[in-house]
Design a protein around this motif. Sequence first.
Motif, mmCIF file in Angstrom:
data_model
loop_
_atom_site.group_PDB
_atom_site.id
_atom_site.type_symbol
_atom_site.label_atom_id
_atom_site.label_comp_id
_atom_site.label_asym_id
_atom_site.label_seq_id
_atom_site.Cartn_x
_atom_site.Cartn_y
_atom_site.Cartn_z
ATOM 1 N N GLU A 194 0.838 -1.213 0.000
ATOM 2 C CA GLU A 194 0.000 0.000 0.000
ATOM 3 C C GLU A 194 0.867 1.256 0.000
ATOM 4 O O GLU A 194 0.422 2.326 -0.386
ATOM 5 C CB GLU A 194 -0.976 -0.015 1.195
ATOM 6 N N ALA A 219 13.290 5.500 -1.468
ATOM 7 C CA ALA A 219 13.242 6.206 -0.187
ATOM 8 C C ALA A 219 11.795 6.525 0.184
ATOM 9 O O ALA A 219 10.996 6.892 -0.679
ATOM 10 C CB ALA A 219 14.037 7.497 -0.298
ATOM 11 N N ALA A 227 9.440 1.410 -4.100
ATOM 12 C CA ALA A 227 9.390 2.800 -4.587
ATOM 13 C C ALA A 227 10.523 3.656 -4.040
ATOM 14 O O ALA A 227 10.475 4.885 -4.132
ATOM 15 C CB ALA A 227 8.042 3.419 -4.235
ATOM 16 N N LEU A 259 9.590 8.902 1.016
ATOM 17 C CA LEU A 259 9.662 10.370 0.946
ATOM 18 C C LEU A 259 8.822 11.024 2.041
ATOM 19 O O LEU A 259 9.175 12.087 2.552
ATOM 20 C CB LEU A 259 9.215 10.839 -0.442
ATOM 21 N N LYS A 260 7.732 10.347 2.435
ATOM 22 C CA LYS A 260 6.878 10.926 3.490
ATOM 23 C C LYS A 260 7.621 10.898 4.826
ATOM 24 O O LYS A 260 7.620 11.876 5.568
ATOM 25 C CB LYS A 260 5.570 10.156 3.580
ATOM 26 N N ARG A 309 3.764 1.037 -1.616
ATOM 27 C CA ARG A 309 4.629 0.633 -2.747
ATOM 28 C C ARG A 309 6.006 0.152 -2.261
ATOM 29 O O ARG A 309 7.023 0.381 -2.886
ATOM 30 C CB ARG A 309 4.768 1.774 -3.758
ATOM 31 N N TRP A 368 14.019 15.223 -6.625
ATOM 32 C CA TRP A 368 13.716 15.537 -5.211
ATOM 33 C C TRP A 368 14.905 16.150 -4.487
ATOM 34 O O TRP A 368 14.915 16.231 -3.260
ATOM 35 C CB TRP A 368 13.283 14.262 -4.452
HETATM 36 N N1 COA Z 1 7.584 7.163 -0.262
HETATM 37 C C1 COA Z 1 6.469 7.201 0.494
HETATM 38 N N2 COA Z 1 5.264 6.854 0.042
HETATM 39 C C2 COA Z 1 5.166 6.434 -1.230
HETATM 40 C C3 COA Z 1 6.295 6.357 -2.073
HETATM 41 C C4 COA Z 1 7.531 6.757 -1.529
HETATM 42 N N3 COA Z 1 8.664 6.685 -2.249
HETATM 43 N N4 COA Z 1 5.887 5.917 -3.284
HETATM 44 C C5 COA Z 1 4.572 5.709 -3.183
HETATM 45 N N5 COA Z 1 4.122 6.035 -1.947
HETATM 46 C C6 COA Z 1 2.755 5.992 -1.455
HETATM 47 C C7 COA Z 1 1.923 7.114 -2.058
HETATM 48 O O1 COA Z 1 2.108 8.317 -1.365
HETATM 49 C C8 COA Z 1 0.524 6.543 -1.931
HETATM 50 O O2 COA Z 1 0.083 6.721 -0.616
HETATM 51 P P1 COA Z 1 -1.456 7.117 -0.301
HETATM 52 O O3 COA Z 1 -2.264 5.943 -0.787
HETATM 53 O O4 COA Z 1 -1.466 7.288 1.184
HETATM 54 O O5 COA Z 1 -1.726 8.375 -1.058
HETATM 55 C C9 COA Z 1 0.746 5.060 -2.167
HETATM 56 O O6 COA Z 1 2.122 4.808 -1.899
HETATM 57 C C10 COA Z 1 0.458 4.640 -3.588
HETATM 58 O O7 COA Z 1 1.193 5.465 -4.454
HETATM 59 P P2 COA Z 1 0.709 5.841 -5.927
HETATM 60 O O8 COA Z 1 1.640 6.864 -6.482
HETATM 61 O O9 COA Z 1 -0.745 6.162 -5.919
HETATM 62 O O10 COA Z 1 0.908 4.414 -6.634
HETATM 63 P P3 COA Z 1 1.073 4.064 -8.178
HETATM 64 O O11 COA Z 1 0.951 2.592 -8.257
HETATM 65 O O12 COA Z 1 0.178 4.897 -9.023
HETATM 66 O O13 COA Z 1 2.590 4.476 -8.539
HETATM 67 C C11 COA Z 1 4.983 4.552 -8.147
HETATM 68 C C12 COA Z 1 3.663 3.763 -7.981
HETATM 69 C C13 COA Z 1 6.056 3.815 -7.389
HETATM 70 C C14 COA Z 1 5.321 4.658 -9.639
HETATM 71 C C15 COA Z 1 4.767 5.994 -7.581
HETATM 72 O O14 COA Z 1 4.189 5.880 -6.304
HETATM 73 C C16 COA Z 1 6.029 6.800 -7.458
HETATM 74 O O15 COA Z 1 6.540 7.317 -8.441
HETATM 75 N N6 COA Z 1 6.541 6.949 -6.208
HETATM 76 C C17 COA Z 1 7.683 7.788 -5.915
HETATM 77 C C18 COA Z 1 8.984 7.128 -6.332
HETATM 78 C C19 COA Z 1 10.164 7.982 -5.930
HETATM 79 O O16 COA Z 1 10.334 9.071 -6.442
HETATM 80 N N7 COA Z 1 10.952 7.484 -4.954
HETATM 81 C C20 COA Z 1 11.975 8.238 -4.336
HETATM 82 C C21 COA Z 1 13.312 7.963 -4.871
HETATM 83 S S1 COA Z 1 14.492 9.097 -4.232
#
Ligand code: COA
Length: 253
Positions: A21, A64, A62, A66-67, A23, A132
């Motif tokens: 949930e 780090a 996914a 980030l939250k 990711r 980021w």
């Molecule tokens: N850190 C914290 N929470 C994350 C996360 C992360 N890296 N990636 C995803 N989540 C959380 C989302 O905030 C969301 O939470 P919510 O349901 O409370 O709103 C949940 O996971 C689902 O994410 P969502 O983006 O809706 O899923 P998706 O299946 O459409 O996309 C990804 C999946 C992985 C492609 C997308 O979430 C993404 O790009 N995440 C960020 C990746 C990133 O930049 N990582 C950091 C590297 S420095």
Amino acid sequence: MEPVSYVVTDGIAVITLNQPERRNALSAAIRTGLRERFEQFNADGAARVAIVTGAGTKAFCAGADLKEMAEESIGLPGRDFMPILNRNIWVDKPVLAAVNGAALGGGFLLAMMCDLVVTVEHAMFGMPETKWSRGAPWSVPLSWMIPQRIWMEMALTGESIDAHRAYAIGLVNRISTPEHLMADTIQLAAKIRDNAPLTVNATRRMIYMTTEMGRTAAWDVADALFERVYSSEDAIEGPRAFREQRLPQWKGR
Ligand code: COA
């Protein structure tokens, strides 16, 4: 459900990130769990090969969290921020990645640090850190895996590549389907599990050590590594099993 689970079947340990949930982002709980599971695998005489995977179909990991980072104002992550194979944690048995979806940032690292990678068509590999204002110092081993122009483009743009591109550039070994990913990865792991453990171990060491040195030095190190293999009981057992047309009984000595 534990953040990271560990199940061994027939000598193959499956290590699963269990927060689909979110990711499977690298929260503190996932990072701690992952380190404990690698240590458990290393000490586990019943496990010969490990597979790292993520729960769910959307993301392998996914990267780090980030939250969590935003809440806790994490600046410098520190060298032990997460377990990185061959950097701050060492296992002397093969580790495969079954990449079931997006592998971004630290999730890409998690796949990259494994010895072999099997993935699915919809997986994406990328390092979005530049978006980021974070960083990917962990990406250094890519220098030995993919062409510099591709590494440069991925790192500077933060754009992901898909599974087919990853396969074409040699970043992944196999592309599977979501239904068959685990079975295909287990099949690959089983081939390694059934091979001579001393040779498997020395071969992994040779391949990683070769990236650290010049040709003659690497050759000398490889010769030294294999002395133990050649002089083992297993090195006689292999040819005997071939002659007697039976499966070898490895002793690991
Ligand atoms: N850190 C914290 N929470 C994350 C996360 C992360 N890296 N990636 C995803 N989540 C959380 C989302 O905030 C969301 O939470 P919510 O349901 O409370 O709103 C949940 O996971 C689902 O994410 P969502 O983006 O809706 O899923 P998706 O299946 O459409 O996309 C990804 C999946 C992985 C492609 C997308 O979430 C993404 O790009 N995440 C960020 C990746 C990133 O930049 N990582 C950091 C590297 S420095």
